[in-house]
Design an enzyme around this catalytic site. Structure first.
Site, short mmCIF file in Angstrom:
data_model
loop_
_atom_site.label_atom_id
_atom_site.label_comp_id
_atom_site.label_asym_id
_atom_site.label_seq_id
_atom_site.Cartn_x
_atom_site.Cartn_y
_atom_site.Cartn_z
N ARG A 91 0.86 -1.18 0.00
CA ARG A 91 0.00 0.00 0.00
C ARG A 91 0.90 1.23 0.00
NH1 ARG A 91 -3.85 -0.75 5.05
NH2 ARG A 91 -4.74 1.22 4.31
N SER B 242 0.59 4.05 1.89
CA SER B 242 0.62 4.87 3.09
C SER B 242 2.03 4.94 3.66
CB SER B 242 -0.33 4.30 4.15
OG SER B 242 0.21 3.11 4.71
N LYS C 36 -2.96 -7.98 10.08
CA LYS C 36 -4.36 -7.83 10.49
C LYS C 36 -5.26 -7.35 9.35
CE LYS C 36 -4.32 -3.11 12.36
NZ LYS C 36 -4.67 -2.28 13.54
N ASP C 37 -4.66 -6.81 8.27
CA ASP C 37 -5.44 -6.34 7.13
C ASP C 37 -5.66 -7.42 6.07
OD1 ASP C 37 -5.67 -3.81 8.21
OD2 ASP C 37 -3.94 -3.01 7.14
N ARG D 268 -14.32 -3.99 16.55
CA ARG D 268 -13.67 -4.62 17.70
C ARG D 268 -13.37 -3.60 18.79
NH1 ARG D 268 -8.47 -4.51 19.21
NH2 ARG D 268 -7.92 -3.46 17.26
N ARG D 269 -12.81 -2.46 18.40
CA ARG D 269 -12.49 -1.43 19.40
C ARG D 269 -13.75 -0.84 20.01
NH1 ARG D 269 -7.72 0.76 15.43
NH2 ARG D 269 -6.00 -0.40 16.39
N ARG E 182 -11.47 7.18 9.78
CA ARG E 182 -10.67 6.26 8.98
C ARG E 182 -9.52 7.03 8.34
NH1 ARG E 182 -12.99 3.23 4.38
NH2 ARG E 182 -10.87 2.42 4.44
N GLY E 183 -8.62 6.28 7.69
CA GLY E 183 -7.49 6.88 7.01
C GLY E 183 -6.19 6.38 7.61
N ASN E 184 -5.08 6.81 7.01
CA ASN E 184 -3.79 6.37 7.55
C ASN E 184 -3.54 7.04 8.90
OD1 ASN E 184 -2.47 8.94 7.14
ND2 ASN E 184 -2.23 8.43 4.98
N GLN F 155 -1.38 9.21 10.01
CA GLN F 155 -1.22 10.66 10.00
C GLN F 155 -2.55 11.38 9.82
OE1 GLN F 155 0.75 8.51 8.53
NE2 GLN F 155 2.90 9.11 8.69
N THR F 156 -3.41 10.84 8.96
CA THR F 156 -4.73 11.44 8.74
C THR F 156 -5.54 11.42 10.02
OG1 THR F 156 -4.77 10.83 6.40
CG2 THR F 156 -6.89 11.22 7.46
N ARG F 157 -5.51 10.31 10.73
CA ARG F 157 -6.30 10.22 11.96
C ARG F 157 -5.76 11.15 13.05
NH1 ARG F 157 -7.43 3.75 12.54
NH2 ARG F 157 -6.13 3.42 10.70
N CYS G 278 -16.68 -8.51 8.70
CA CYS G 278 -16.00 -7.32 9.23
C CYS G 278 -16.84 -6.62 10.29
CB CYS G 278 -15.69 -6.35 8.09
SG CYS G 278 -13.95 -6.23 7.70
#
Length: 331
Positions: free
Chosen positions: A32, A34, A102-103, A157-158, A175-177, A179-181, A268
């Site tokens: 990916r 990111s 995990k992805d 899950r969280r 959502r997002g990478n 840094q975005t979060r 999911c």
């Protein structure tokens, strides 16, 4: 804002030339795009001892990265983070691919295998508070979070585990990478979020964690903290090279945790956690849970046994959880 929080670099356009199609061609590693994915790919190339120019990351935008305004479960599941990378690997555009384990979907496409995993990093989740969120001093679960705090996450899950501990909490989609979060958190959209400790550490951003959450507070996702490398099953030369960096204790844990997922067969939308580790007496200790997203139901159990029985232990624990959980959790 720090340079570490800047946007990901522009995507490279993958070549259609098959990997190793001519003498001296660099070994191509699908990933990916990111910053975290690229950092993880560099770790794999370093572990392989690849000389400068001998190997190169091939960053790709995946279907899971393209749409950030909807939950992954609504888009088709976490396999969307690997779909395009699997395709590039199967048609020979890359020699192998690097993923956060995990992805990866529980069952890989025919012809692909997990050829290696690196030693596991910190598997725990971390609580990250917004700059304007003063920690609240009080007793009870998650004492750092004020009453009624709005948590940004897209993880069922969280959410399930946080709601089970603290029914007062509220939730919004984030959502997002990484840094975005973190940037969204700085902008005041949410009071806090929960991120994988391993990702923060690999990006040098661990200072953002208010504190790691113990596995008793928050059981990690299966495979969390593990970098996995996939390859074509029939590519014996690449598999042999990757075997040299495979970390056996981590691979045993990964097999046990993924066997839990396979036995539960949840989507999911099903909150599932699993974590395995070798304990001092040499046994493999495996914990897993299944829950409702609203936190109203949470079942957690553990097993231990011989490391050689990792997959059998995971299958048995998953079957036990499924047998004693409401059937609608797995619809």
């Amino acid at each position: 804002m720090s340079a570490a929080l800047q946007a990901a670099p522009a995507l490279a356009r993958p070549s259609l030339v098959p990997a190793r199609s001519f003498p001296g061609a660099p070994l191509r590693a699908g990933t990916r795009a990111s910053p975290l994915a690229l950092a993880q790919t560099r770790r794999v190339l370093a572990a392989l001892g690849a000389a400068p120019g001998e190997a190169q990351p091939v960053p790709m935008q995946t279907s899971g990265d393209a749409e950030q305004r909807r939950r992954l479960a609504d888009l088709g599941g976490k396999g969307l983070f690997a779909k395009e990378i699997h395709e590039a690997l199967l048609d020979g555009r890359v020699a192998f691919a690097v993923h956060s384990l995990k992805d990866l979907e529980t069952e890989l496409p025919p012809g692909l295998i997990i050829a290696a995993v690196l030693p596991r990093a910190d598997a725990r989740d971390a609580l990250v508070l917004a700059p304007g969120c003063p920690p609240e001093e009080r007793r009870g679960p998650l004492p750092g979070l004020p009453s009624g705090a709005r948590i940004g996450t897209a993880s069922a899950r969280r959410m399930a585990q946080l709601r089970h501990l603290r029914p007062d909490l509220r939730f919004g989609l984030l959502r997002g990478n990484v840094q975005t979060r973190l940037r969204r958190l700085e902008e005041g959209d949410h009071a806090a979020t929960v991120l994988a400790m391993a990702g923060l550490q690999r990006l040098g951003l661990e200072a953002h964690a208010a504190r790691p959450l113990s596995t008793m507070e928050m059981l990690p996702a299966a495979g969390q903290g593990i970098i996995a490398v996939t390859a074509r099953a029939g590519d014996s030369a690449t598999r042999a090279r990757l075997a040299g960096i495979d970390h056996s204790p981590t691979h045993l844990a990964a097999r046990a945790e993924r066997a839990v997922l396979a036995a539960l067969g949840g989507s999911c939308r099903t909150p599932i956690g699993a974590h395995a580790s070798l304990i001092p007496d040499g046994a493999l200790h495996l914990e897993a849970l299944v829950a409702r997203e609203d936190g109203s139901f949470l079942l957690r159990r553990a097993l231990r046994g011989a490391p050689a029985d990792a997959e059998r232990l995971g299958a048995a624990l998953g079957a036990s959880l499924r047998a004693d959980s409401p059937a609608d959790l797995f619809a």
